[in-house]
Design a protein around this motif. Structure first.
Motif, PDB file in Angstrom:
ATOM      1  N   PRO A  21     -35.245 -16.568  52.178  1.00 20.95           N
ATOM      2  CA  PRO A  21     -34.544 -15.593  51.636  1.00 20.95           C
ATOM      3  C   PRO A  21     -34.182 -16.233  50.224  1.00 20.95           C
ATOM      4  O   PRO A  21     -34.062 -17.255  49.785  1.00 20.95           O
ATOM      5  N   MET A  22     -34.137 -15.004  49.195  1.00 25.12           N
ATOM      6  CA  MET A  22     -34.301 -15.412  47.599  1.00 25.12           C
ATOM      7  C   MET A  22     -32.649 -16.722  47.514  1.00 25.12           C
ATOM      8  O   MET A  22     -32.164 -17.162  46.552  1.00 25.12           O
ATOM      9  N   CYS A  23     -31.911 -15.491  48.306  1.00 20.93           N
ATOM     10  CA  CYS A  23     -29.871 -16.810  48.334  1.00 20.93           C
ATOM     11  C   CYS A  23     -29.665 -16.729  49.464  1.00 20.93           C
ATOM     12  O   CYS A  23     -29.512 -15.852  49.923  1.00 20.93           O
ATOM     13  N   ALA A  24     -29.560 -18.086  49.556  1.00 14.69           N
ATOM     14  CA  ALA A  24     -28.635 -18.520  50.940  1.00 14.69           C
ATOM     15  C   ALA A  24     -27.791 -17.639  51.071  1.00 14.69           C
ATOM     16  O   ALA A  24     -27.044 -17.609  52.061  1.00 14.69           O
ATOM     17  N   ASP A  25     -27.375 -17.199  50.102  1.00 18.51           N
ATOM     18  CA  ASP A  25     -25.866 -16.587  50.323  1.00 18.51           C
ATOM     19  C   ASP A  25     -26.275 -14.975  50.503  1.00 18.51           C
ATOM     20  O   ASP A  25     -26.502 -14.257  49.634  1.00 18.51           O
ATOM     21  N   THR A  26     -26.547 -14.553  51.759  1.00 19.76           N
ATOM     22  CA  THR A  26     -27.495 -13.714  52.121  1.00 19.76           C
ATOM     23  C   THR A  26     -26.579 -12.412  51.954  1.00 19.76           C
ATOM     24  O   THR A  26     -26.752 -11.384  52.525  1.00 19.76           O
ATOM     25  N   LEU A  74     -30.686 -14.779  58.194  1.00 22.16           N
ATOM     26  CA  LEU A  74     -29.769 -15.325  56.921  1.00 22.16           C
ATOM     27  C   LEU A  74     -28.342 -15.876  57.907  1.00 22.16           C
ATOM     28  O   LEU A  74     -28.540 -16.183  58.323  1.00 22.16           O
ATOM     29  N   ARG A  75     -27.448 -16.242  56.113  1.00 19.90           N
ATOM     30  CA  ARG A  75     -26.858 -16.624  56.938  1.00 19.90           C
ATOM     31  C   ARG A  75     -25.485 -15.988  57.327  1.00 19.90           C
ATOM     32  O   ARG A  75     -25.033 -15.052  56.923  1.00 19.90           O
ATOM     33  N   PRO A  76     -24.999 -16.624  58.408  1.00 20.31           N
ATOM     34  CA  PRO A  76     -24.143 -15.592  59.268  1.00 20.31           C
ATOM     35  C   PRO A  76     -22.322 -16.056  58.722  1.00 20.31           C
ATOM     36  O   PRO A  76     -21.636 -16.400  59.051  1.00 20.31           O
ATOM     37  N   PRO A 115     -26.194 -23.586  54.387  1.00 17.80           N
ATOM     38  CA  PRO A 115     -26.949 -22.466  54.205  1.00 17.80           C
ATOM     39  C   PRO A 115     -27.871 -21.676  54.944  1.00 17.80           C
ATOM     40  O   PRO A 115     -26.550 -21.267  55.655  1.00 17.80           O
ATOM     41  N   ALA A 116     -28.467 -21.005  54.232  1.00 19.17           N
ATOM     42  CA  ALA A 116     -28.676 -19.470  55.149  1.00 19.17           C
ATOM     43  C   ALA A 116     -29.768 -20.633  56.320  1.00 19.17           C
ATOM     44  O   ALA A 116     -30.917 -21.098  55.891  1.00 19.17           O
ATOM     45  N   GLY A 119     -32.800 -20.663  52.449  1.00 11.94           N
ATOM     46  CA  GLY A 119     -32.403 -20.278  51.409  1.00 11.94           C
ATOM     47  C   GLY A 119     -31.436 -21.810  51.100  1.00 11.94           C
ATOM     48  O   GLY A 119     -30.548 -21.402  52.310  1.00 11.94           O
ATOM     49  N   VAL A 120     -31.022 -21.813  50.297  1.00 13.23           N
ATOM     50  CA  VAL A 120     -30.081 -22.646  49.688  1.00 13.23           C
ATOM     51  C   VAL A 120     -29.112 -22.279  48.551  1.00 13.23           C
ATOM     52  O   VAL A 120     -29.560 -22.466  47.627  1.00 13.23           O
ATOM     53  N   THR A 121     -27.835 -22.434  49.165  1.00 12.85           N
ATOM     54  CA  THR A 121     -27.633 -21.612  47.494  1.00 12.85           C
ATOM     55  C   THR A 121     -25.799 -22.425  47.619  1.00 12.85           C
ATOM     56  O   THR A 121     -25.600 -22.415  48.137  1.00 12.85           O
ATOM     57  N   GLY A 180     -28.948 -17.967  42.431  1.00  8.67           N
ATOM     58  CA  GLY A 180     -29.234 -17.166  42.867  1.00  8.67           C
ATOM     59  C   GLY A 180     -30.464 -17.944  43.270  1.00  8.67           C
ATOM     60  O   GLY A 180     -31.005 -17.555  43.641  1.00  8.67           O
ATOM     61  N   GLY A 225     -32.164 -19.922  45.756  1.00 11.94           N
ATOM     62  CA  GLY A 225     -31.602 -20.532  47.139  1.00 11.94           C
ATOM     63  C   GLY A 225     -33.496 -20.407  47.368  1.00 11.94           C
ATOM     64  O   GLY A 225     -33.404 -21.728  48.493  1.00 11.94           O
ATOM     65  N   ALA A 226     -33.807 -20.174  46.919  1.00 12.57           N
ATOM     66  CA  ALA A 226     -35.940 -19.465  47.664  1.00 12.57           C
ATOM     67  C   ALA A 226     -36.027 -20.980  47.244  1.00 12.57           C
ATOM     68  O   ALA A 226     -36.821 -21.833  48.109  1.00 12.57           O
TER      69      ALA A 226
END
Ligand code: SF4
Lengths: 309, 231
Positions: A63-68, A106-108, B76-77, B90-92, B144, B146-147
């Motif tokens: 995922p591009m951002c972890a806050d999906t 995805l982050r839940p 994290p995701a 991903g980690v944000t 963002g 995250g990747a």
């Protein structure tokens, strides 16, 4: 031929992955252009790091951002499409959401608003949202998913006819400045503005304008298209760039949608679709084949129709 | 494409030494290697409000804050695979200002020296809480990325309270390498990059509203006085 729940599930699972991982081309091109013109050096650093990030996401399939965000769906059903069960369609969307949450991952994010309980699968009461529309003379079903993050950057205001365009500008500036500081809105953003309707429609139109129209798209009403351009310029003249650093990259594009409203009022909503502007669309054709794209094509002439028909 | 101007870049090893931290200046770029831990409201509530003991690290049973003095405001995701291992996508970071009220007690309890998050904290927190303890704040980029940050996480060293708090709120310990980029917001003198930029931008703000007519209706929020009428 009939479209089955299995087709829907396959398509929905695939767009969940695509949305989370691959930045849409229109937004990417918009950010590349801004990186070229940004004069604030920290803001320019941020934009170039974001471009690295999009590449890393696509290369690693992560995922591009972890806050999906909050994954959700927009479904457009062709008038001539045949589906044996609409309830099965919704169930397929829920299944795809849970499976993709585990597999991508995805982050839940979805929790009960009061008890904060979660099922680790992005499902719950009234979630994910599924919005419906129809399209004449078509035998396909389009499913779009949007993963919108961002607790910041969206606001609503009941304005009055006397406030006019100035009132909208004031509200837009207030919102962009308030949420742009420190980059809480993760700008540069696609800004969606909903004008009119009732309060809930106003919010819905603004959100759809931000999330379901691509960078470069213009409203078919030339006067509104001019306003879109003017508001974009206004946002980029604040003096603020990415992460709220000094710069000029605030608004990648501005989209306005309108709806007829109460004669005494002018409700307005502002939504910002962030640096992770995630959307993906699948078209399930009547023979069961599936094609993918990043332009939802949600606002068709039929969708914006006026008059009786 | 124009390449962004190069900025002063530091590659630091965790636990980060006081001498390394002293070199960081607002606007510098940082990459980290070692172990970082995550903590957000669920963890602070559990440890600081409910007075539950801090976890100790897995096999060695050592105090985890000997291993890591870097607190990452993040969830994290992540997914738990069928074999019980973890997949980190991903980690944000998440917005740090919400945790400001816990930072003083948390830093004292854990001896944390680097706080990483989204958006920084109020400048007063740097002056009154972080700087006096020799601690600095780094912000994630974008936010963002995250990747990129997910790439920097080489493995999960440990995770605590996963069942009670869930994936998003649990306390994770990540092994990281070339983990970044981060931008230095506060230094040990308590300066804040965000505060400097906000002040520069604020100079132009009133001019943006020049010539716009006043609103037809006021609203609470523009006044703090709730005895006022809004008409
Ligand atoms: S606002 Fe968008 S880019 Fe920023 S953290 Fe949330 S999802 Fe990621």
């Amino acid at each position: 031929m009939t479209i089955t729940a299995k087709h829907i599930e396959t398509a929905a699972y695939e767009i969940m992955k695509k949305a989370a991982i691959d930045i849409p081309d229109d937004y990417l091109t918009g950010i590349e252009a801004m990186a070229d013109t940004e004069s604030g050096d920290l803001s320019a650093f941020v934009l170039s790091a974001m471009l690295d990030n999009y590449r890393a996401a696509t290369e690693d399939r992560r995922p591009m951002c972890a806050d999906t965000g909050l994954p959700r769906y927009y479904v457009k059903v062709g008038d001539k499409a045949r589906m044996d069960s609409m309830v099965a369609l919704e169930a397929a969307l829920r299944k795809a959401t849970a499976d993709a949450t585990h597999d991508v991952p995805l982050r839940p994010n979805r929790v009960h608003p009061l008890w904060r309980t979660e099922h680790n699968n992005n499902l719950g009461i009234n979630s994910p949202e599924v919005e419906w529309s129809f399209e004449p003379d078509a035998d396909w079903i389009d499913i779009t998913t949007v993963h919108k993050g961002g607790l910041f950057g969206t606001d609503y205001r009941m304005l009055f006819p006397g406030d006019g365009i100035d009132g909208i500008k004031r509200f837009l500036l207030d919102t962009l400045i308030a949420f742009g500081k420190r980059g809480l809105a993760c700008q540069p953003a696609i800004v969606g503005i909903g004008i009119g309707g009732s309060k809930d429609t106003c919010m819905q139109l603004g959100k759809q304008a931000a999330c379901l129209r691509v960078v470069g798209d213009r409203n078919p009403d030339p006067e509104i298209a001019k306003l879109e351009h003017e508001f974009k310029e206004l946002g980029n003249s604040i003096g603020m760039g990415a992460m709220g650093f000094v710069g000029s990259s605030m608004v990648v594009d501005c989209h306005i949608e309108v709806g007829y409203t109460h004669t005494g009022g002018m409700p307005v909503s502002v939504h910002t679709f962030c640096l992770s502007s995630r959307r993906a669309t699948a078209r399930i054709h009547s023979d069961g084949t599936i094609t993918y794209r990043t332009d939802p094509k949600w606002f068709t002439p039929y969708m914006r129709r006026e008059g009786i028909s | 494409m124009t390449t962004a101007p190069t900025r002063k870049t530091h590659h630091l090893t965790i636990p980060v030494k006081a001498s390394d931290i002293a070199m960081l200046k607002p606007g510098d770029i940082v990459y980290l290697e070692g172990v970082v831990y995550t903590a957000r409201e669920g963890v602070y509530d559990r440890v600081l409000e409910k007075q539950q003991p801090l976890p100790v690290s897995g096999q060695s049973g050592s105090d985890l804050f000997d291993i890591s003095n870097v607190n990452f405001h993040c969830s994290p995701a992540a997914a738990i695979l069928d074999d019980g291992s973890y997949k980190i996508g991903g980690v944000t970071a998440t917005a740090s200002f919400r945790f400001s009220k816990w930072m003083e007690r948390w830093l004292d309890l854990t001896n944390t020296k680097i706080v990483i998050g989204k958006g920084g904290m109020p400048k007063e927190d740097y002056t009154n809480i972080l700087a006096p303890r020799g601690a600095v704040y780094l912000t994630t980029v974008g936010y963002g990325t995250g990747a990129l940050l997910g790439r920097g996480v080489t493995s999960v060293k440990d995770v605590f309270w996963l069942d009670d708090l869930g994936i998003a709120q649990a306390m994770w310990m990540f092994n990281v390498k070339a983990f970044g980029p981060f931008i230095v917001d506060s230094d040990i003198a308590g300066n804040s990059l965000f505060a400097e930029h906000n002040a520069a931008i604020a100079e132009n703000i009133s001019a943006l509203y020049d010539g716009l007519k006043p609103p037809a209706l006021s609203r609470y929020g523009e006044t703090d006085n709730r005895k006022d009428e809004v008409m």
